[in-house]
Write an enzyme that holds these catalytic residues in place. Structure first.
Site, PDB file in Angstrom:
ATOM      1  N   TYR A   1       0.856  -1.188   0.000  1.00 28.12           N
ATOM      2  CA  TYR A   1       0.000   0.000   0.000  1.00 28.12           C
ATOM      3  C   TYR A   1       0.892   1.238   0.000  1.00 28.12           C
ATOM      4  O   TYR A   1       1.516   1.573   1.016  1.00 28.12           O
ATOM      5  CB  TYR A   1      -0.909   0.021   1.226  1.00 28.12           C
ATOM      6  CG  TYR A   1      -1.974  -1.047   1.267  1.00 28.12           C
ATOM      7  CD1 TYR A   1      -2.295  -1.806   0.149  1.00 28.12           C
ATOM      8  CD2 TYR A   1      -2.679  -1.293   2.439  1.00 28.12           C
ATOM      9  CE1 TYR A   1      -3.281  -2.777   0.201  1.00 28.12           C
ATOM     10  CE2 TYR A   1      -3.684  -2.258   2.498  1.00 28.12           C
ATOM     11  CZ  TYR A   1      -3.970  -3.001   1.372  1.00 28.12           C
ATOM     12  OH  TYR A   1      -4.951  -3.966   1.438  1.00 28.12           O
TER      13      TYR A   1
ATOM     14  N   LEU B   1     -18.473  -1.554   2.374  1.00 24.88           N
ATOM     15  CA  LEU B   1     -19.221  -0.430   1.798  1.00 24.88           C
ATOM     16  C   LEU B   1     -18.893  -0.266   0.314  1.00 24.88           C
ATOM     17  O   LEU B   1     -19.193   0.768  -0.284  1.00 24.88           O
ATOM     18  CB  LEU B   1     -18.923   0.868   2.557  1.00 24.88           C
ATOM     19  CG  LEU B   1     -19.365   0.886   4.020  1.00 24.88           C
ATOM     20  CD1 LEU B   1     -18.998   2.219   4.674  1.00 24.88           C
ATOM     21  CD2 LEU B   1     -20.865   0.631   4.147  1.00 24.88           C
TER      22      LEU B   1
ATOM     23  N   ARG C   1     -16.174   0.286  -1.351  1.00 25.69           N
ATOM     24  CA  ARG C   1     -15.331   1.451  -1.646  1.00 25.69           C
ATOM     25  C   ARG C   1     -16.115   2.754  -1.648  1.00 25.69           C
ATOM     26  O   ARG C   1     -15.880   3.649  -2.447  1.00 25.69           O
ATOM     27  CB  ARG C   1     -14.603   1.246  -2.979  1.00 25.69           C
ATOM     28  CG  ARG C   1     -13.697   0.018  -2.933  1.00 25.69           C
ATOM     29  CD  ARG C   1     -13.265  -0.449  -4.300  1.00 25.69           C
ATOM     30  NE  ARG C   1     -12.451  -1.660  -4.165  1.00 25.69           N
ATOM     31  CZ  ARG C   1     -12.951  -2.885  -4.021  1.00 25.69           C
ATOM     32  NH1 ARG C   1     -14.253  -3.061  -4.010  1.00 25.69           N
ATOM     33  NH2 ARG C   1     -12.160  -3.933  -3.872  1.00 25.69           N
ATOM     34  N   GLY C   2     -17.082   2.818  -0.752  1.00 24.93           N
ATOM     35  CA  GLY C   2     -17.892   4.017  -0.605  1.00 24.93           C
ATOM     36  C   GLY C   2     -19.147   4.024  -1.460  1.00 24.93           C
ATOM     37  O   GLY C   2     -20.026   4.885  -1.265  1.00 24.93           O
TER      38      GLY C   2
ATOM     39  N   SER D   1     -22.104   3.566   0.736  1.00 22.00           N
ATOM     40  CA  SER D   1     -21.966   4.263   2.020  1.00 22.00           C
ATOM     41  C   SER D   1     -23.084   5.261   2.253  1.00 22.00           C
ATOM     42  O   SER D   1     -23.296   5.720   3.376  1.00 22.00           O
ATOM     43  CB  SER D   1     -20.625   5.002   2.068  1.00 22.00           C
ATOM     44  OG  SER D   1     -20.619   6.071   1.127  1.00 22.00           O
TER      45      SER D   1
END
Length: 334
Positions: free
Chosen positions: A56, A209, A211-212, A215
């Site tokens: 990452y 979620l 990746r939003g 959400s």
């Protein structure tokens, strides 16, 4: 905070884990100070599981977690459990070059992760994706050697299919499988989840979620940076996005009836799937963390679950969860 077992061979962990990837990569710029504060807030709230990957932002995320742990009070630092993925190969331009699961590489990756995190052991260690050129027995066997030496506590897997899970479990005890699981990503329910439950392997669910996307905060007019993973994700493109956001609006009606947010009901749904599943929330700010933690107070009864199923049926999402080039690395059996 409530705890859940990370499989029959793993540790007890908090009912929610914190996925730290977004604090370093793939979703645009993140604020370093706010990221550290969010990790501290999670630990203070009783979250114990911190998930990262050595690739990452090429080690940035591990160093960020290491910084947060060093600055945390001793009691909070001691409760933190690190879950690390390895094996993805990067280049200086941020490109991806495949995966390396050779035993020598496993030992090399672990040495660097221990240094960047500033810890004397990694609690759960796993290859991020299966290396098609290395049998899973060899990769897992190398992690098992790290366990024997005390550098790693538990062995995990990530994004592999049922056959690979069985072969890995026949090689060494496996604590859990990390894999995407959400209301709109339910592929594990057919073969993977029955297999892990048969073998006593837990699930750490990422992307709860999406990746939003589910959400309740993502809008169709949102502009994404070219470096944002979602700018290339099929589910965030054109008609796919419009369709998927319509699912979110159907879910929003149910959430409003219960007096909770869309994100909270989506996380609560994953929590309801079983005590062997630990959702990872990818909160990058304390505000989003607070919202996610509120899901622990949401109780879904049979009527709620039926309404959610009607609003967002299995396979309702439009588009794959990764671009085509990356889909070939998911659930590969070898």
């Amino acid at each position: 905070m409530r705890t859940r077992p990370l499989g029959t061979t793993g540790p007890q962990v908090s009912a929610l884990g914190l996925g730290c990837m977004g604090m370093s990569a793939l979703y645009g710029e993140a604020d370093r100070a706010e990221s550290v504060a969010t990790i501290h807030a999670a630990l203070e709230a009783g979250v114990t599981l911190l998930d990262t990957g050595d690739f990452y932002a090429m080690g940035h995320n591990e160093m960020l977690i290491g910084e947060a742990l060093r600055a945390a009070p001793a009691a909070l630092r001691e409760q933190a459990l690190t879950s690390v993925k390895f094996g993805a190969l990067r280049d200086p331009d941020g490109g991806w070059s495949g995966y390396d699961g050779r035993p020598a590489a496993v030992r090399n990756f672990a040495a660097y992760s221990l240094q960047r995190l500033g810890v004397d052991h990694i609690d759960v260690y796993r290859i991020a994706r299966l290396d098609p050129n290395v049998p899973i027995e060899e990769t897992v066997g190398a992690i098992a050697e790290l366990v024997e030496k005390g550098h790693v506590r538990h062995i995990g897997l990530s994004e592999v299919g049922a056959d690979t899970i069985r072969r890995a479990a026949a090689t060494a005890p496996i604590s859990d499988l990390q894999i995407e699981y959400s209301l709109i990503s339910r592929g594990i329910e057919d073969e993977v989840l029955p297999t892990t439950r048969e073998l006593g392997i837990g699930i750490t669910a990422y992307g709860v979620l999406s990746r939003g996307l589910i959400s309740g905060h993502f809008t169709a007019d949102r502009q994404l940076a070219p470096t944002d993973f979602r700018s290339m994700s099929p589910r965030f493109q054109g008609e796919n996005l419009q369709h998927n956001l319509s699912l979110v609006e159907a879910l929003r009606k149910i959430a409003e009836q219960k007096g909770v947010s869309v994100a909270q009901i989506a996380i609560a749904w994953v929590l309801s799937r079983g005590e062997d599943i630990v959702p990872l929330v990818g909160a990058r700010t304390r505000e989003r963390l607070t919202e996610a933690l509120g899901a622990l107070d949401v109780t879904l009864d049979d009527a709620d679950l039926a309404a959610i199923e009607q609003a967002v049926p299995a396979d309702a999402a439009a588009g794959d969860r990764y671009p085509a080039a990356q889909m070939s690395h998911l659930g590969t059996d070898r």
